[in-house]
Design a protein around this motif. Structure first.
Motif, mmCIF file in Angstrom:
data_model
loop_
_atom_site.group_PDB
_atom_site.id
_atom_site.type_symbol
_atom_site.label_atom_id
_atom_site.label_comp_id
_atom_site.label_asym_id
_atom_site.label_seq_id
_atom_site.Cartn_x
_atom_site.Cartn_y
_atom_site.Cartn_z
ATOM 1 N N ALA A 59 0.799 -1.223 0.000
ATOM 2 C CA ALA A 59 0.000 0.000 0.000
ATOM 3 C C ALA A 59 0.834 1.275 0.000
ATOM 4 N N HIS A 60 2.080 1.195 -0.418
ATOM 5 C CA HIS A 60 2.951 2.377 -0.412
ATOM 6 C C HIS A 60 3.339 2.792 -1.821
ATOM 7 N N GLY A 61 3.169 4.079 -2.121
ATOM 8 C CA GLY A 61 3.671 4.643 -3.368
ATOM 9 C C GLY A 61 3.191 3.904 -4.596
ATOM 10 N N SER A 62 4.128 3.351 -5.354
ATOM 11 C CA SER A 62 3.809 2.586 -6.556
ATOM 12 C C SER A 62 3.097 1.277 -6.241
ATOM 13 N N MET A 63 3.130 0.889 -4.975
ATOM 14 C CA MET A 63 2.515 -0.348 -4.489
ATOM 15 C C MET A 63 3.142 -1.589 -5.117
ATOM 16 N N THR A 64 4.442 -1.458 -5.442
ATOM 17 C CA THR A 64 5.247 -2.587 -5.915
ATOM 18 C C THR A 64 6.577 -2.592 -5.155
ATOM 19 N N GLY A 80 0.691 -3.615 -7.037
ATOM 20 C CA GLY A 80 0.515 -2.727 -8.177
ATOM 21 C C GLY A 80 -0.552 -1.661 -7.959
ATOM 22 N N PHE A 81 -0.612 -0.729 -8.913
ATOM 23 C CA PHE A 81 -1.512 0.429 -8.846
ATOM 24 C C PHE A 81 -1.892 0.829 -10.263
ATOM 25 N N SER A 86 -7.564 0.966 -3.317
ATOM 26 C CA SER A 86 -6.157 1.317 -3.085
ATOM 27 C C SER A 86 -5.523 0.603 -1.891
ATOM 28 N N MET A 87 -5.309 1.307 -0.773
ATOM 29 C CA MET A 87 -4.592 0.750 0.372
ATOM 30 C C MET A 87 -5.365 -0.355 1.078
ATOM 31 N N VAL A 88 -6.664 -0.475 0.795
ATOM 32 C CA VAL A 88 -7.482 -1.526 1.403
ATOM 33 C C VAL A 88 -8.217 -2.316 0.321
ATOM 34 N N SER A 89 -7.563 -2.494 -0.805
ATOM 35 C CA SER A 89 -8.151 -3.207 -1.934
ATOM 36 C C SER A 89 -8.524 -4.649 -1.558
#
Length: 285
Positions: A59-64, A80-81, A86-89
């Motif tokens: 859940a951070h930035g680029s989420m990778t 991924g994003f 988002s952070m709770v997908s």
């Protein structure tokens, strides 16, 4: 038991410098390692407790950021994003508890590591029903919308104090004491990992006994978003239902916390688009 783990980076033990927080930064690979090891400690503690299914959301930035090959093969990772919520997908898929690992304070909290809400350089503050909120507030409210208690959080001393204010029964692990936005008194990561494993057991015992309530602030929700640049507000006021209050502030109302979350995420994406279209200079911290 089904466990959901959302993991950010700023609150991770050993993280202090902007150079650890994103691709291309000179210490990013070290930051990724520290992030992976901390979430791995939470995973191992949950597995030892007997949790049947664990899903981790980067859940951070680029989420990778997470080093997937260093995580146990019995976990699934959302990577991924962009992705829904988002952070709770995928939190709507039925979980018994949630952990938030490596979280940070909202923007403006003094002496807190990399304080911001969604974006420190694009968003100054977010208010809901006249109360300034954090990413922890937003993500915990989505968990509550699905009936999921947030049972454990890790982060600096300011973040864990905030979490205890919102959910007094939550288990917390303080990873460091913030001294400024980019300096902290660090606990040794190995000591933090052992503390996390102990806290995981206490948290899951509380979940089994139904001792941690869901965080479910009541609607309707009056949302106010203050940006750092009027150019961003020029773009986001085009979203249907969003009204411009002044040069930097937009507002919208909704009955559903999921709409609160999704519209905020859309505003953030539009902010990034505004940067690219106009050549404006923003960092991603």
């Amino acid at each position: 038991m089904r466990l959901y783990i959302s993991v950010d980076m700023e609150g991770i033990s050993g993280i202090a410098s902007i150079h650890q927080l994103g691709p291309g930064k000179r210490e990013y690979e070290r930051g990724r390692k520290l992030m992976t090891l901390e979430v791995k400690a939470a995973i191992e503690g949950a597995k030892d407790f007997g949790v049947d299914m664990i899903v981790v959301n980067d859940a951070h930035g680029s989420m990778t950021n997470l080093l997937l090959e260093e995580l146990p093969d019995y976990v699934n990772v959302i990577y991924g994003f962009p992705k829904p919520l988002s952070m709770v997908s995928l939190m709507d898929e039925g979980f018994d508890a949630a952990f938030f690992i490596g979280y940070h304070s909202r923007k403006g909290i003094p002496y807190s590591i990399w304080d911001h809400t969604l974006s420190g350089v694009m968003i100054q503050r977010i208010r809901i029903n006249d109360k300034e909120v954090s990413e922890f507030w937003l993500n915990a409210a989505v968990a509550g919308r699905f009936g999921i208690p947030v049972a454990l959080v890790t982060g600096d001393d300011k973040l864990v104090a905030h979490a205890k204010e919102l959910i007094p029964q939550i288990e917390v692990v303080e990873t460091k004491k913030g001294l400024s936005r980019s300096a902290a008194l660090m606990r040794h990561p190995l000591a933090v990992y052992e503390t996390i494993k102990s806290a995981v057991r206490r948290a899951l015992e509380k979940v089994k006994r139904n001792e941690i309530p869901v965080f479910a602030p009541k609607g309707p929700y009056e949302v106010s978003v203050e940006f750092t640049d009027s150019l961003i507000a020029d773009f986001v006021e085009l979203i249907p239902g969003v009204k411009r209050r002044d040069g930097l502030v937009v507002e919208y109302n909704t009955e559903d916390v999921l709409d609160v979350y999704n519209i905020l995420e859309l505003m953030l994406i539009i902010s990034v688009g505004a940067k690219r279209l106009t050549g404006a200079s923003y960092d991603n911290a």
